[in-house]
Design a protein around this motif. Structure first.
Motif, PDB file in Angstrom:
ATOM      1  N   GLY A 147      -0.458   1.926  -9.357  1.00 21.90           N
ATOM      2  CA  GLY A 147       0.614   2.999  -9.751  1.00 21.90           C
ATOM      3  C   GLY A 147       1.765   2.307  -9.806  1.00 21.90           C
ATOM      4  N   LEU A 148       2.149   1.453  -8.845  1.00 25.77           N
ATOM      5  CA  LEU A 148       3.543   0.823  -8.606  1.00 25.77           C
ATOM      6  C   LEU A 148       3.538  -0.362  -9.522  1.00 25.77           C
ATOM      7  CD1 LEU A 148       3.842   0.761  -4.615  1.00 25.77           C
ATOM      8  CD2 LEU A 148       4.974   2.241  -6.243  1.00 25.77           C
ATOM      9  N   GLU A 149       2.464  -1.029 -10.152  1.00 21.91           N
ATOM     10  CA  GLU A 149       2.605  -2.285 -10.996  1.00 21.91           C
ATOM     11  C   GLU A 149       3.856  -1.952 -12.071  1.00 21.91           C
ATOM     12  OE1 GLU A 149      -0.182  -4.949 -13.943  1.00 21.91           O
ATOM     13  OE2 GLU A 149      -0.906  -2.948 -13.110  1.00 21.91           O
ATOM     14  N   ASN A 150       3.941  -1.223 -12.885  1.00 24.78           N
ATOM     15  CA  ASN A 150       4.843  -1.162 -13.978  1.00 24.78           C
ATOM     16  C   ASN A 150       6.255  -1.302 -13.236  1.00 24.78           C
ATOM     17  OD1 ASN A 150       2.965  -1.103 -15.780  1.00 24.78           O
ATOM     18  ND2 ASN A 150       2.767   0.877 -16.071  1.00 24.78           N
ATOM     19  N   LYS A 151       6.341  -0.804 -12.024  1.00 26.29           N
ATOM     20  CA  LYS A 151       7.635  -0.408 -11.483  1.00 26.29           C
ATOM     21  C   LYS A 151       7.990  -1.700 -11.039  1.00 26.29           C
ATOM     22  CE  LYS A 151       8.681   3.040  -9.367  1.00 26.29           C
ATOM     23  NZ  LYS A 151       9.844   3.674 -10.034  1.00 26.29           N
ATOM     24  N   LEU A 152       7.298  -2.450 -10.431  1.00 24.93           N
ATOM     25  CA  LEU A 152       7.213  -3.584  -9.990  1.00 24.93           C
ATOM     26  C   LEU A 152       7.904  -4.829 -11.065  1.00 24.93           C
ATOM     27  CD1 LEU A 152       4.836  -3.825  -7.061  1.00 24.93           C
ATOM     28  CD2 LEU A 152       7.200  -3.393  -6.891  1.00 24.93           C
ATOM     29  N   LEU A 153       7.072  -4.605 -11.918  1.00 25.06           N
ATOM     30  CA  LEU A 153       7.231  -5.699 -13.012  1.00 25.06           C
ATOM     31  C   LEU A 153       8.739  -5.305 -13.890  1.00 25.06           C
ATOM     32  CD1 LEU A 153       3.458  -5.759 -14.816  1.00 25.06           C
ATOM     33  CD2 LEU A 153       4.671  -7.397 -13.279  1.00 25.06           C
ATOM     34  N   ALA A 154       9.142  -4.288 -13.756  1.00 26.25           N
ATOM     35  CA  ALA A 154      10.445  -4.001 -14.550  1.00 26.25           C
ATOM     36  C   ALA A 154      11.517  -4.501 -13.814  1.00 26.25           C
ATOM     37  CB  ALA A 154      10.487  -2.301 -14.718  1.00 26.25           C
ATOM     38  N   LEU A 155      11.396  -4.853 -12.320  1.00 24.58           N
ATOM     39  CA  LEU A 155      12.433  -5.412 -11.682  1.00 24.58           C
ATOM     40  C   LEU A 155      13.040  -6.756 -11.981  1.00 24.58           C
ATOM     41  CD1 LEU A 155      11.244  -4.328  -7.895  1.00 24.58           C
ATOM     42  CD2 LEU A 155      13.181  -3.281  -9.349  1.00 24.58           C
ATOM     43  N   THR A 156      14.376  -6.899 -12.281  1.00 25.49           N
ATOM     44  CA  THR A 156      15.084  -8.060 -12.507  1.00 25.49           C
ATOM     45  C   THR A 156      14.604  -9.160 -11.537  1.00 25.49           C
ATOM     46  OG1 THR A 156      16.567  -6.790 -13.935  1.00 25.49           O
ATOM     47  CG2 THR A 156      17.150  -9.244 -13.437  1.00 25.49           C
ATOM     48  N   GLY A 157      14.387 -10.341 -11.888  1.00 27.73           N
ATOM     49  CA  GLY A 157      14.295 -11.496 -10.991  1.00 27.73           C
ATOM     50  C   GLY A 157      12.992 -11.648 -10.415  1.00 27.73           C
ATOM     51  N   LYS A 158      12.861 -12.449  -9.324  1.00 27.86           N
ATOM     52  CA  LYS A 158      11.402 -12.706  -8.754  1.00 27.86           C
ATOM     53  C   LYS A 158      11.259 -11.628  -7.745  1.00 27.86           C
ATOM     54  CE  LYS A 158      11.641 -17.543  -8.806  1.00 27.86           C
ATOM     55  NZ  LYS A 158      11.557 -19.038  -8.054  1.00 27.86           N
ATOM     56  N   THR A 159       9.934 -10.867  -7.608  1.00 23.46           N
ATOM     57  CA  THR A 159       9.721  -9.826  -6.897  1.00 23.46           C
ATOM     58  C   THR A 159       8.534 -10.230  -5.974  1.00 23.46           C
ATOM     59  OG1 THR A 159      10.466  -8.150  -8.507  1.00 23.46           O
ATOM     60  CG2 THR A 159       8.818  -7.391  -6.907  1.00 23.46           C
ATOM     61  N   TYR A 160       8.715  -9.846  -4.832  1.00 18.89           N
ATOM     62  CA  TYR A 160       7.346 -10.267  -3.650  1.00 18.89           C
ATOM     63  C   TYR A 160       7.212  -8.714  -3.104  1.00 18.89           C
ATOM     64  CZ  TYR A 160       9.352 -14.743  -4.230  1.00 18.89           C
ATOM     65  OH  TYR A 160       9.659 -16.166  -4.726  1.00 18.89           O
ATOM     66  N   ALA A 161       5.939  -8.452  -3.245  1.00 21.69           N
ATOM     67  CA  ALA A 161       5.337  -7.087  -2.881  1.00 21.69           C
ATOM     68  C   ALA A 161       4.823  -7.400  -1.464  1.00 21.69           C
ATOM     69  CB  ALA A 161       4.539  -6.549  -3.659  1.00 21.69           C
ATOM     70  N   PHE A 162       5.096  -6.576  -0.430  1.00 18.64           N
ATOM     71  CA  PHE A 162       4.281  -6.873   0.967  1.00 18.64           C
ATOM     72  C   PHE A 162       3.451  -5.703   1.234  1.00 18.64           C
ATOM     73  CE2 PHE A 162       8.162  -9.783   0.760  1.00 18.64           C
ATOM     74  CZ  PHE A 162       7.773 -10.601   1.598  1.00 18.64           C
ATOM     75  N   LEU A 163       2.159  -5.675   1.349  1.00 23.48           N
ATOM     76  CA  LEU A 163       1.377  -4.503   1.713  1.00 23.48           C
ATOM     77  C   LEU A 163       1.413  -4.615   3.455  1.00 23.48           C
ATOM     78  CD1 LEU A 163      -0.555  -2.596   0.978  1.00 23.48           C
ATOM     79  CD2 LEU A 163      -2.335  -4.027   0.745  1.00 23.48           C
ATOM     80  N   LEU A 164       1.513  -3.323   3.996  1.00 24.66           N
ATOM     81  CA  LEU A 164       1.711  -3.307   5.554  1.00 24.66           C
ATOM     82  C   LEU A 164       0.687  -2.315   5.744  1.00 24.66           C
ATOM     83  CD1 LEU A 164       4.647  -4.031   4.683  1.00 24.66           C
ATOM     84  CD2 LEU A 164       5.071  -3.863   7.274  1.00 24.66           C
ATOM     85  N   THR A 165      -0.856  -2.557   6.305  1.00 23.76           N
ATOM     86  CA  THR A 165      -1.782  -1.705   6.474  1.00 23.76           C
ATOM     87  C   THR A 165      -2.590  -2.106   7.509  1.00 23.76           C
ATOM     88  OG1 THR A 165      -3.674  -0.613   5.376  1.00 23.76           O
ATOM     89  CG2 THR A 165      -3.434  -2.923   4.798  1.00 23.76           C
ATOM     90  N   ASP A 166      -3.251  -1.200   8.250  1.00 24.95           N
ATOM     91  CA  ASP A 166      -3.942  -1.499   9.537  1.00 24.95           C
ATOM     92  C   ASP A 166      -5.788  -1.667   9.104  1.00 24.95           C
ATOM     93  OD1 ASP A 166      -4.692   1.107   8.960  1.00 24.95           O
ATOM     94  OD2 ASP A 166      -4.717   1.830  10.820  1.00 24.95           O
ATOM     95  N   GLY A 167      -5.911  -1.479   7.793  1.00 26.73           N
ATOM     96  CA  GLY A 167      -7.459  -1.744   7.536  1.00 26.73           C
ATOM     97  C   GLY A 167      -7.853  -1.304   6.212  1.00 26.73           C
ATOM     98  N   ALA A 168      -9.004  -1.266   5.863  1.00 29.81           N
ATOM     99  CA  ALA A 168      -9.648  -1.175   4.590  1.00 29.81           C
ATOM    100  C   ALA A 168      -9.540   0.331   3.891  1.00 29.81           C
ATOM    101  CB  ALA A 168     -11.170  -1.525   4.496  1.00 29.81           C
ATOM    102  N   PRO A 169      -9.251   0.217   2.613  1.00 26.83           N
ATOM    103  CA  PRO A 169      -9.127   1.644   2.064  1.00 26.83           C
ATOM    104  C   PRO A 169     -10.469   2.445   2.019  1.00 26.83           C
ATOM    105  CG  PRO A 169      -9.664  -0.082   0.409  1.00 26.83           C
ATOM    106  CD  PRO A 169      -9.187  -0.807   1.801  1.00 26.83           C
ATOM    107  N   ASN A 170     -10.197   3.735   1.992  1.00 25.74           N
ATOM    108  CA  ASN A 170     -11.133   4.709   2.359  1.00 25.74           C
ATOM    109  C   ASN A 170     -11.273   5.848   1.558  1.00 25.74           C
ATOM    110  OD1 ASN A 170      -9.308   5.943   3.253  1.00 25.74           O
ATOM    111  ND2 ASN A 170      -9.926   6.124   5.372  1.00 25.74           N
TER     112      ASN A 170
END
Length: 254
Positions: A192-215
């Motif tokens: 869901g965030l893919e298009n928003k991140l790709l639309a940002l100007t310049g280099k973009t680094y996404a950091f996922l902070l999670t404690d475990g697997a999806p469920n």
């Protein structure tokens, strides 16, 4: 008596020879007689000559100069923070103050530590998951949503003073206002965030902070060696052969 011009050249030659074996080249100076002032009865004298003005600069004034423009390119740091129910669990080790905060607290503190140091050099934004406004969401595991739009960080003066600027303060306040709850729709959130991140100007680094697997997939299963509940030793200590990610036990964590 030698002409004045010859006398000057001879004087220069005499001084140069006395200085060493590698004299600089002679300079043929043609001085007008009117510039010489007699020293009187004491002898000697000197030439009263005004030094010539330096040559004029070239037309553009850039001869020999190198102009380096200042280029400011802020990369984007985007934090995707797990705010599911498991993130309210306490940490296994205390923080710097000896407190056993929650996993969510530790994630927020890590973001703050990074941005206090580099926040003035970057732009940053954040999203949390799952979404809190699920009134219009028919799924049981709504994808996450942006909670802080990407923007440039605070001026460097705050970092120099060791203070938290208004931009960073606003981000931390926003994250602190969230109470961890719900399941973990990691994949749906990132998609869901893919298009928003790709639309940002310049280099973009996404950091996922999670404690475990999806469920969030109630129909998926996996072996015990890939099951988070089993790996963390929280399945069934009385039955080590049990697999809590087996659908026969009604589990859906993978």
């Amino acid at each position: 008596m030698l002409p004045l011009r010859a006398s000057v050249i001879g004087l220069v030659a005499t001084v140069v020879v006395a200085c060493g074996p590698h004299p600089p080249p002679l300079i043929d100076v043609d001085l007008p007689p009117s510039s010489f002032q007699d020293g009187g009865t004491d002898g000697g004298g000197f030439f009263n000559v005004t030094p010539p003005a330096p040559p004029a600069a070239d037309a553009a004034g850039y001869c020999g100069n190198v102009i380096v423009p200042i280029v400011v390119e802020r990369p984007n740091l985007y934090f995707v923070l797990d705010a599911s129910g498991s993130m309210i669990s306490p940490m296994d080790v205390p923080d710097a103050n000896g407190n056993f905060g929650t996993r969510y607290d530790a994630a927020r503190a890590a973001i703050a530590d990074v941005l206090k140091v580099v926040g003035h050099r970057v732009s940053y934004g954040a999203a949390t998951f799952p979404a809190t406004d699920s009134d219009n969401d028919t799924s049981q595991c709504p994808a996450g949503q942006e909670v802080f739009a990407t923007r440039p960080g605070d001026p460097v003066s705050y970092a120099i003073a060791g203070e938290v600027g208004p931009i960073l303060s606003s981000l931390l306040t926003t994250l602190a206002g969230r109470t961890p709850t719900g399941l973990t729709p990691t994949a749906a959130t990132m998609m869901g965030l893919e298009n928003k991140l790709l639309a940002l100007t310049g280099k973009t680094y996404a950091f996922l902070l999670t404690d475990g697997a999806p469920n969030c997939d109630a129909d998926i299963t996996c072996d015990a060696d890939a099951c988070t509940t089993n790996i963390e030793g929280n399945c069934n200590p009385n039955d080590p052969t049990m697999n809590c990610c087996d659908l026969r036990y009604g589990a859906n964590e993978n």
